[in-house]
Design an enzyme around this catalytic site. Structure first.
Site, mmCIF file in Angstrom:
data_model
loop_
_atom_site.group_PDB
_atom_site.id
_atom_site.type_symbol
_atom_site.label_atom_id
_atom_site.label_comp_id
_atom_site.label_asym_id
_atom_site.label_seq_id
_atom_site.Cartn_x
_atom_site.Cartn_y
_atom_site.Cartn_z
ATOM 1 N N LYS A 154 23.184 58.324 79.277
ATOM 2 C CA LYS A 154 23.892 58.942 77.883
ATOM 3 C C LYS A 154 25.388 58.636 77.905
ATOM 4 O O LYS A 154 25.947 58.782 79.174
ATOM 5 C CB LYS A 154 23.376 60.403 77.746
ATOM 6 C CG LYS A 154 23.723 61.004 76.627
ATOM 7 C CD LYS A 154 23.443 62.478 76.429
ATOM 8 C CE LYS A 154 23.689 63.120 75.274
ATOM 9 N NZ LYS A 154 23.103 64.565 75.291
ATOM 10 N N SER A 229 20.650 65.388 70.946
ATOM 11 C CA SER A 229 21.769 64.506 71.105
ATOM 12 C C SER A 229 21.674 63.459 71.924
ATOM 13 O O SER A 229 22.153 62.443 71.875
ATOM 14 C CB SER A 229 22.911 65.231 71.331
ATOM 15 O OG SER A 229 22.850 65.964 72.691
ATOM 16 N N GLY A 251 20.480 72.268 73.584
ATOM 17 C CA GLY A 251 19.747 73.082 72.454
ATOM 18 C C GLY A 251 18.592 72.302 72.133
ATOM 19 O O GLY A 251 17.913 72.839 71.187
ATOM 20 N N GLY A 252 18.301 71.329 72.810
ATOM 21 C CA GLY A 252 16.870 70.486 72.925
ATOM 22 C C GLY A 252 17.370 69.119 72.839
ATOM 23 O O GLY A 252 16.509 68.271 72.452
ATOM 24 N N SER A 253 18.351 68.758 73.163
ATOM 25 C CA SER A 253 18.895 67.463 72.926
ATOM 26 C C SER A 253 18.187 66.257 73.930
ATOM 27 O O SER A 253 18.440 65.199 73.763
ATOM 28 C CB SER A 253 20.433 67.538 73.696
ATOM 29 O OG SER A 253 21.141 68.337 72.635
#
Length: 590
Positions: A154, A229, A251-253
């Site tokens: 990333k 993200s 948060g769930g990325s």
């Protein structure tokens, strides 16, 4: 009489002075406005130039990589790239270590595929050209669990001499001085980081677009988002351009892009892997923890990625990481599990395919001899508003808004952050006025004000600790080993993620709790799911329920996933549960 004349003369002088001063003040005011306008134009021009330089660097790296691939194919035309790309990570590593495949053939096969995938999906922020040099040294050493494996990272992972912008202009032209710990360990294990992937502006969003690199799209449907993200990773792995990728999750990325793109992803326990060299959008937020983690096509690949990272080299580079190697015995265990499950969280009604995925997997697990126990998250409204939103935006979003200065707002972020710019008194007023009309809207406006003071922040931190302990006590009361729950899906239409923070509790709750959580694809959206969606009303039947229905409409054929959760530091058990789900789904298809 003389005094009156003197007074009038002075008044005349004062009027002339006042006129002069007024004129001067107006002139100064106009000058200030002019200077501010010029400064704004200059800042805008500077931002445009920075963005253009970043785009030029990306274009140059893609072009040079393409030339290198063509040159390699010309010199060695017999490489069976399709065979290499079809292999699982474990097959690939076995073939590399036994000498049946060369690192060069694997590297150039994946480089070519990545370049092709990127043309359709816009998932790469740049090729790491240093990987071509690393390939030469790796081929001569033949060391490490990931020997010769090209891996993607990333964009917010530090890689020496490359930017980690988090999609914001103020972070451009600030190349990393050294590699992140995870990148260092990957290299030590023989892996070759070869590409950086896209993310949303400012990270705190589950779409994947920014003003620098643009919007990344879904590998299964170009009219849908890939999620975020870690959306560039999700799209690249889902599109076949990477066999193993690394994202981050606050948060769930990791889990949302894995769900949207039909791959597997793991958010490990907070602190299990080193975060040194990973850029958050701002530092110091302690209520909701971020975790780096692996993303891949299957669960075994995630486990191998974790096994490779949890080594002495990581524990030496970052002594804050507990020196606990990967426990293969737990991962390979086959003892029956006692599994908590929920079809919905009571906060947002899931889409029909989300709920169906849980029902089908529950049935498969029961048939396989596992015990399934109904479970409900504790005090979710309280957790969302008082612990999660107030935790992430404890400063009233001041730090986030500072990072967004100096550049345009991306369409995938604008609706989410516009309320953050409102003054606190107006947020509180709106919260009060909305209470009878929209309870969720009222709570959100109240929470984005932040905590207000340092003593309140300490109380908030204490409340988070209490909530974690209460949740663990509930797991103990029910005597459950793991939890099966929905993950957001299917993939949204564009520009809805920024309007639907209300759906995030399905994933962000486990960041708050610091529990490891992973995602496994189990099905695809059916025509029946789409028909059922037409009658979707939602629990609240409010604006957000209507938006969610619009967001997931038109998803037939898209991946459907479920989420597997375990207690802190039981990452291997979480992966073992994910593997169980994966295998049972495969067997049911046969």
């Amino acid at each position: 009489m003389e005094n009156v004349k003197q007074f009038l003369r002075e008044m005349e002088l004062d009027n002339r002075t006042a006129a002069l001063l007024t004129g001067a003040a107006c002139g100064v005011g106009a000058l200030v406005l002019l200077v501010q306008k010029v400064q704004k134009v200059c800042r805008h021009q500077e931002a445009k130039e920075k963005i253009q330089r970043a785009r030029n660097r990306r274009a140059d790296s893609l072009q040079r990589a393409e030339q290198a691939v063509l040159q390699y194919k010309k010199s060695l035309p017999g490489t069976d790239a399709a065979l290499i790309l079809a292999m699982s990570l474990s097959e690939l590593t076995n073939n590399l270590q036994e000498g049946l495949l060369s690192p060069e053939d694997v590297f150039y096969s994946y480089m070519e595929k990545t370049l092709d995938v990127n043309k359709d999906l816009n998932c790469c922020t740049g090729i790491l050209l240093e990987s071509f040099d690393q390939l030469k040294t790796v081929a001569s050493k033949k060391e490490g669990l990931l020997y010769g494996v090209p891996v993607s990272i990333k964009e917010n992972y530090a890689y020496k001499n490359h930017d980690s912008t988090c999609g914001v202009i103020v972070n451009l032209d600030r190349p990393a001085q050294k590699d992140s710990v995870i990148v260092e360990v990957l290299k030590r294990q023989g892996a070759i980081p070869f590409v950086k992937t896209n993310l949303p502006q400012a990270l705190l969003n589950y779409d994947c677009g920014n003003p620098i690199y643009g919007q990344t799209v879904n590998p299964h449907n170009l009219q849908k988002t890939c999620g975020g993200s870690s959306g560039g990773e999700g799209a690249l792995v889902g599109g076949g351009g990477s066999v193993l990728g690394f994202g981050s999750d606050v948060g769930g990325s990791i889990r949302i892009p894995a769900s949207f793109c039909g791959i597997c992803g793991l958010k490990p326990t907070a602190g299990r892997l080193s975060s040194v060299g990973l850029s958050p959008i701002y530092r110091g937020q302690k209520s909701v923890s971020s975790s780096p983690g692996p993303m891949a096509r299957d669960v075994d690949s995630l486990a191998l990625g974790m096994q490779a990272l949890l080594c002495d080299h990581m524990f030496s580079l970052d002594p804050t990481v507990p020196p606990v190697p990967f426990n293969m015995q737990i991962y390979q265990s086959s003892k029956p599990l006692r599994i908590g499950y929920l079809e919905n969280d009571g906060y947002t009604q899931p889409s029909p395919s989300m709920a169906r995925g849980i029902r089908e997997v529950k049935a498969l697990l029961e048939q396989a001899g596992h015990t399934l126990v109904p479970y409900s998250p504790l005090k979710l409204d309280y957790a969302v508003n008082e612990l999660i939103i107030k935790g992430v935006l404890a400063d009233g979003a001041t730090s986030l808004l500072q990072k967004l200065e100096g550049g345009p707002l991306d369409p995938c972020l604008r609706p989410q952050v516009m309320p953050y710019y409102l003054p606190t008194w107006l947020k509180k007023t709106l919260s009060f006025l909305l209470k009878p009309l929209s309870p969720r809207g009222s709570d959100t406006f109240g929470s984005i004000c932040g905590v207000g003071s340092i003593p309140e922040l300490w109380k908030q931190h204490a409340a988070v600790e209490d909530y974690i302990q209460e949740t663990i006590a509930e797991w103990r009361r029910l005597n459950i080993d793991v939890l099966l729950c929905p993950v957001i899906g299917p993939a949204y239409n564009f520009f809805y993620c920024c309007k639907l923070s209300c759906v995030l509790p399905y994933t962000i709750l486990y960041n708050l709790l610091t529990f490891p959580a992973g995602v496994v694809p189990v099905s695809t959206v059916t025509a029946e799911d789409e028909e059922e969606l037409r009658h979707y009303k939602g629990f609240h039947q409010d604006h957000w329920d209507k938006l969610f229905k619009q967001a997931v409409t038109g998803g037939e054929g898209l991946p459907v996933a479920v989420q597997c959760v375990a207690l802190p530091w039981q990452d291997e058990l979480c992966l073992r549960f994910m593997k169980e789900v994966e295998q049972l789904v495969k067997q049911s298809r046969k």
